[in-house]
Design an enzyme around this catalytic site. Structure first.
Site, short mmCIF file in Angstrom:
data_model
loop_
_atom_site.label_atom_id
_atom_site.label_comp_id
_atom_site.label_asym_id
_atom_site.label_seq_id
_atom_site.Cartn_x
_atom_site.Cartn_y
_atom_site.Cartn_z
N ASP A 16 68.70 58.43 25.77
CA ASP A 16 69.94 59.07 26.20
C ASP A 16 70.18 58.68 27.66
OD1 ASP A 16 72.16 60.65 26.28
OD2 ASP A 16 71.09 62.56 26.33
N GLU A 95 81.52 55.72 23.24
CA GLU A 95 82.33 56.92 23.12
C GLU A 95 83.83 56.67 23.29
OE1 GLU A 95 81.91 61.59 24.47
OE2 GLU A 95 80.27 60.14 24.57
N LYS A 131 81.60 57.05 18.98
CA LYS A 131 81.26 58.43 19.31
C LYS A 131 82.54 59.25 19.52
CE LYS A 131 77.59 60.45 22.17
NZ LYS A 131 76.79 60.22 23.38
N THR A 155 79.72 63.90 18.47
CA THR A 155 79.09 64.50 19.63
C THR A 155 79.71 65.86 19.96
OG1 THR A 155 78.39 64.06 21.91
CG2 THR A 155 80.62 63.37 21.30
N PHE A 177 73.85 69.49 20.13
CA PHE A 177 73.41 69.60 21.53
C PHE A 177 72.48 70.80 21.72
CE2 PHE A 177 76.50 67.10 24.42
CZ PHE A 177 76.43 66.00 23.58
#
Length: 323
Positions: A16, A95, A131, A155, A177
């Site tokens: 990440d 993303e 994403k 996400t 998350f």
């Protein structure tokens, strides 16, 4: 073996980070980035060639400043993605602009465009995850893209409702998350810590994972946004876990026996299968105060980082070209 090596035997480890050097050090299979990580990476001296290439690409674009900035941002995202894929053997997540989180058509168009840029560079779409924020609109955009063979990573996912909608849309992967769920509950309860065994973020991922496996969904679960290695070890066995370099280092330095906590064979109590239309999705999300707040907050913060990155590259675009 250290905890990181043991974890790799039961879970796909994902980095990440936007730090390519860290990826080379910890050798994850996949990597995921976000606007915050790219903004940080774009300011690092070692990555200026990637930034400069995106700026030069933007200068060649015909149109107004908005078109130039959009081209530069896309070039930056894909530029970092291309460099990352030289190191990791698997996939990179790229993303979509968070400001498109409530725009189905805009998100679909951006996803197609990003994949087109990768394919023009000779990179297969199977190595890319587009994403998207897990709004209702984001899920519907993912449904369209997946039908076209464009794989998606959902996400800013904090709730059961979001996870169910993603599975029904046939998305490739979700990123619940963990740490941000913990953050909310620490503040809500007025406490400084919660044991990893009782961590609400861990419990959320465990519930989603067991639901997916029990009902045969192919969508992969990738725990994300960790605050400590206790959260990670409690999710050992999850399909994937995306982990920051600091926590990867901590896992690598830690010894002891790592117990598998999640297994596709199940063993947990199976919740009944449900189906969500837009009204049911919005109501379930609304009833979850934590998820509603964290989703909105996450979109705002990612959008703010995109604006900051745009300001950075705008200055570079305006600099005189040296010969």
């Amino acid at each position: 073996m250290n905890l990181l090596d043991q974890l790799r035997e039961m879970t796909v480890v994902v980095a990440d980070t936007g730090d390519i050097e860290a990826m080379a050090q910890y050798k994850p299979r996949d990597t995921t980035t976000n606007p915050s990580l790219l903004y940080k990476a774009a300011q690092a001296p070692q990555y200026q060639p990637i930034v400069q290439a995106a700026v030069e690409h933007a200068r060649e674009v015909e149109g107004d400043r908005k078109a130039q900035l959009e081209a530069c941002m896309d070039g930056l995202a894909v530029g970092f993605g291309k460099e990352i894929l030289k190191i990791v053997p698997g996939r990179v997540s790229t993303e979509v602009d968070a400001r498109l989180s409530f725009d189905v058509e805009g998100s679909v168009a951006k996803g197609r465009h990003l994949i087109g840029m990768y394919e023009a560079a000779g990179i297969s779409r199977d190595r890319i995850l587009i994403k998207l924020a897990t709004t209702w609109e984001g899920v519907q955009a993912a449904r369209v893209l997946e039908a076209e063979g464009i794989h998606c990573n959902m996400t800013l996912l904090f709730s059961y409702a979001q996870a169910v909608a993603c599975a029904e849309a046939g998305v490739t992967l979700i990123s619940p998350f963990v740490g941000r769920i913990l953050d909310w509950h620490l503040k809500d309860r007025g406490v400084k810590s919660i044991p990893a065994t009782e961590d609400p973020g861990v419990e959320s991922v465990r519930r989603i994972y067991n639901y997916y496996k029990a009902h045969g969904y192919k969508t992969e679960v990738m725990g994300a946004s960790f605050r400590n290695i206790g959260e990670i070890t409690e999710l050992a066995g999850c399909d994937l876990l995306t982990i920051s370099p600091d926590l990867l280092k901590e896992l690598q330095a830690a010894d002891g026996e790592l117990e598998r906590k999640l297994s596709p064979d199940g063993g947990a109590e199976v919740e009944p299968k449900i189906s969500l239309d837009e009204k049911a999705f919005r109501w379930m999300l609304n009833e979850d105060a934590m998820a509603t707040e964290k989703l909105s907050d996450g979109i705002r913060k990612f959008a703010a980082d995109i604006v900051s990155l745009e300001k950075l590259v705008a200055k570079l675009i305006d600099q005189p070209v040296t010969v």
